[in-house]
Design an enzyme around this catalytic site. Structure first.
Site, mmCIF file in Angstrom:
data_model
loop_
_atom_site.group_PDB
_atom_site.id
_atom_site.type_symbol
_atom_site.label_atom_id
_atom_site.label_comp_id
_atom_site.label_asym_id
_atom_site.label_seq_id
_atom_site.Cartn_x
_atom_site.Cartn_y
_atom_site.Cartn_z
ATOM 1 N N ASP A 119 0.820 -1.218 0.000
ATOM 2 C CA ASP A 119 0.000 0.000 0.000
ATOM 3 C C ASP A 119 0.854 1.269 0.000
ATOM 4 O O ASP A 119 0.399 2.328 0.419
ATOM 5 C CB ASP A 119 -0.966 0.007 1.192
ATOM 6 C CG ASP A 119 -2.143 0.956 0.976
ATOM 7 O OD1 ASP A 119 -2.557 1.109 -0.187
ATOM 8 O OD2 ASP A 119 -2.624 1.546 1.961
ATOM 9 N N ARG A 199 -2.612 0.208 -16.190
ATOM 10 C CA ARG A 199 -3.281 1.261 -15.406
ATOM 11 C C ARG A 199 -2.765 2.654 -15.776
ATOM 12 O O ARG A 199 -2.262 3.386 -14.932
ATOM 13 C CB ARG A 199 -3.131 1.027 -13.902
ATOM 14 C CG ARG A 199 -3.747 -0.275 -13.433
ATOM 15 C CD ARG A 199 -3.707 -0.398 -11.915
ATOM 16 N NE ARG A 199 -4.301 -1.668 -11.482
ATOM 17 C CZ ARG A 199 -4.408 -2.054 -10.214
ATOM 18 N NH1 ARG A 199 -3.959 -1.245 -9.254
ATOM 19 N NH2 ARG A 199 -4.952 -3.208 -9.900
#
Length: 332
Positions: A119, A199
């Protein structure tokens, strides 16, 4: 020779404020606050970037040093801040910047490289953050995203940035259960995605306007529209490497719907090179895709030409430019 937007902003320091195009155009950062000079490359303490970012109230942060700042945790940025790297060469590594529950942020002319850990993003925007402009930054090699925009963060522009050496480049909308992300609106323009795998971006729910970007040599797809996404791709250059699929559509079920759905992509004036295949889903709900003119009256755009491709390879990302003089007097 191709022209670039906001070409006049480097003559005076705070002229940058309010010059973003697109959804982030109202970001003025810390234009009405005093200067804060970063004099230390330490993670924290007097004169550090972290110290300036957590101060309350408007602040225009500049740098008096060049070098690498090794962040031991995310550097949280409070509202009404400009982090202006012009005049120096600052690289953030270890962790990146976190924009959480904040508004009115400008981040300009920084490098982000080598973020490590689950993360850990270069720039993480969540939740409920808005009016943000990320300009002329170079980002590469983080364990998670380079720029992730999630949890009802909106009205954001990413411009003239350079992305490289990375897998999951830019996620906009993290999960199909996050139905509040229908509010997300992002503009991405004049960026160079150089061999990033996927992405560029991947979108759920929101609206994204892509224009005058150069994306080359991806490894899975260039752009992905997932559940309820609306992407308007305009005058971009997509140059394939080994993988030819430019546009991807993933089907997911929104948390408040019974049926699964993917997203929609409109392509207008895009150029597809080296066998790049758009695979457009023409005739399927195109009338439901937004048009940028519904949200802002003007944007600086030109045809997707070889000249534009050459300029973006030079003018996207961190730039070796002097720090402009500060000619504005702040009354306190």
């Amino acid at each position: 020779m191709a022209s670039l937007p906001y070409a006049d902003v480097d003559g005076s320091l705070r002229v940058l404020a309010g010059k973003a195009e697109g959804f982030g155009r109202f970001a003025v950062g810390g234009v009405y606050g005093p200067l804060y000079s970063v004099t230390s490359l330490n993670d924290d303490g007097p004169g550090s970037l972290r110290e300036g970012c957590r101060r309350r109230g408007p602040l225009w942060i500049v740098f008096e040093v060049s070098g690498t700042i090794h962040l031991r945790s995310f550097c949280s940025v409070s509202s009404h801040k400009t982090i202006d790297g012009r005049g120096q060469r600052i690289k953030l590594t270890g962790f990146g910047l976190r924009l959480k529950d904040c508004e009115n942020i400008i981040i300009c002319n920084l490098e982000f490289e080598g973020g490590r850990g689950h993360d850990v993003d270069g720039i993480q925007i969540k939740p409920n953050s808005r009016n943000i402009w990320i300009d002329r930054c170079s980002l590469r090699d983080f364990d998670d995203g380079l720029i992730d925009i999630t949890r009802q963060s909106t009205d954001i522009t990413v411009s003239r940035c350079y992305f490289a050496q990375h897998d999951k480049t830019m996620l906009i909308g993290a999960d199909p259960s996050h139905t509040g992300d229908r509010c997300i609106r992002v503009t991405i323009h004049h960026c160079f995605f150089d061999g990033t795998r996927q992405r560029q971006p991947r979108l759920r729910f929101g609206k994204v306007h892509l224009y005058n970007n150069y994306t080359r040599n991806w490894d899975i797809y260039a752009v992905c529209a997932s559940v309820e996404a609306q992407i308007y791709s305009q005058c971009n250059i997509y140059e394939a490497g080994n993988k030819k699929k430019t546009f991807e559509y993933y089907t997911e079920k929104a948390g408040d719907k019974e049926e699964s759905a993917s997203g929609l992509i409109i392509s207008e004036g895009d150029v597809f090179l080296n066998g790049a295949q758009p695979f457009l889903r023409t005739g399927i709900g195109e009338e439901n895709v937004f048009h940028p003119s519904e949200h802002y009256p003007t944007w600086t755009m030109e045809a997707a030409t070889d000249s534009l491709k050459e300029v973006l390879q030079i003018c996207a990302g961190w730039q070796s430019i002097p720090q402009p003089p500060d000619t504005m007097t702040i009354c306190q």
